[in-house]
Design a protein around this motif. Structure first.
Motif, PDB file in Angstrom:
ATOM      1  N   LEU A  29       0.821  -1.205   0.000  1.00  8.65           N
ATOM      2  CA  LEU A  29       0.000   0.000   0.000  1.00  8.65           C
ATOM      3  C   LEU A  29       0.862   1.264   0.000  1.00  8.65           C
ATOM      4  O   LEU A  29       0.518   2.257  -0.657  1.00  8.65           O
ATOM      5  N   LYS A  30       1.984   1.246   0.700  1.00 10.44           N
ATOM      6  CA  LYS A  30       2.903   2.394   0.690  1.00 10.44           C
ATOM      7  C   LYS A  30       3.480   2.609  -0.703  1.00 10.44           C
ATOM      8  O   LYS A  30       3.582   3.748  -1.173  1.00 10.44           O
ATOM      9  N   ALA A  31       3.858   1.532  -1.372  1.00 13.35           N
ATOM     10  CA  ALA A  31       4.410   1.646  -2.725  1.00 13.35           C
ATOM     11  C   ALA A  31       3.346   2.175  -3.688  1.00 13.35           C
ATOM     12  O   ALA A  31       3.641   3.019  -4.541  1.00 13.35           O
ATOM     13  N   ILE A  32       2.134   1.715  -3.546  1.00 12.29           N
ATOM     14  CA  ILE A  32       1.045   2.157  -4.418  1.00 12.29           C
ATOM     15  C   ILE A  32       0.800   3.658  -4.256  1.00 12.29           C
ATOM     16  O   ILE A  32       0.460   4.342  -5.224  1.00 12.29           O
ATOM     17  N   GLN A  33       1.013   4.180  -3.065  1.00 10.42           N
ATOM     18  CA  GLN A  33       0.829   5.622  -2.840  1.00 10.42           C
ATOM     19  C   GLN A  33       1.789   6.457  -3.678  1.00 10.42           C
ATOM     20  O   GLN A  33       1.542   7.634  -3.920  1.00 10.42           O
ATOM     21  N   ARG A  39      -6.176   7.248 -11.042  1.00  4.54           N
ATOM     22  CA  ARG A  39      -6.932   6.086 -11.524  1.00  4.54           C
ATOM     23  C   ARG A  39      -6.124   4.806 -11.374  1.00  4.54           C
ATOM     24  O   ARG A  39      -6.617   3.792 -10.868  1.00  4.54           O
ATOM     25  N   ASN A  40      -4.860   4.842 -11.816  1.00  3.65           N
ATOM     26  CA  ASN A  40      -4.000   3.659 -11.690  1.00  3.65           C
ATOM     27  C   ASN A  40      -3.746   3.298 -10.232  1.00  3.65           C
ATOM     28  O   ASN A  40      -3.733   2.122  -9.861  1.00  3.65           O
ATOM     29  N   ARG A  41      -3.557   4.319  -9.415  1.00  3.31           N
ATOM     30  CA  ARG A  41      -3.311   4.075  -7.988  1.00  3.31           C
ATOM     31  C   ARG A  41      -4.518   3.387  -7.350  1.00  3.31           C
ATOM     32  O   ARG A  41      -4.374   2.403  -6.624  1.00  3.31           O
ATOM     33  N   SER A  81       9.904  -0.227 -10.974  1.00  3.70           N
ATOM     34  CA  SER A  81       9.221   0.542 -12.022  1.00  3.70           C
ATOM     35  C   SER A  81       9.012   1.990 -11.586  1.00  3.70           C
ATOM     36  O   SER A  81       9.213   2.922 -12.370  1.00  3.70           O
ATOM     37  N   LEU A  82       8.611   2.167 -10.331  1.00  3.36           N
ATOM     38  CA  LEU A  82       8.400   3.523  -9.830  1.00  3.36           C
ATOM     39  C   LEU A  82       9.709   4.293  -9.755  1.00  3.36           C
ATOM     40  O   LEU A  82       9.752   5.487 -10.075  1.00  3.36           O
TER      41      LEU A  82
END
Length: 87
Positions: A29-33, A39-41, A81-82
């Protein structure tokens, strides 16, 4: 104030595995932030939640370890990727 022991107490191994899964979930969840597009998040957050919920009642130790391995690998790829997209 006496503590009540739940009827289904986890073994030490189960407790440690549970902690590992919870840490993985928080890390994902931290990485997704870090994803800039809303929209992607949100899509990835929904995917992560549903995937963890889907396997919530898994009891097979080998299957759980395989799921953790897969999750850690996916998290590593997401972070890479980020990192690349930010450079």
């Amino acid at each position: 104030m006496a503590g009540r022991i739940p009827s289904k107490t986890l073994s030490l191994k189960q407790f440690m595995t549970r902690q590992q899964v919870l840490k993985l979930y928080r890390d994902i969840l931290k990485a997704i932030q870090r994803i800039p597009d809303d929209r992607n998040r949100n899509e990835l957050k929904d995917w992560a939640r549903s995937d963890f919920k889907q396997h919530k009642n898994q009891t097979d130790e080998h299957k759980i370890k395989a799921l953790i391995f897969h999750g850690e690998r996916s998290l590593k790829e997401l972070n890479q990727s980020l990192d690349l997209s930010n450079n």
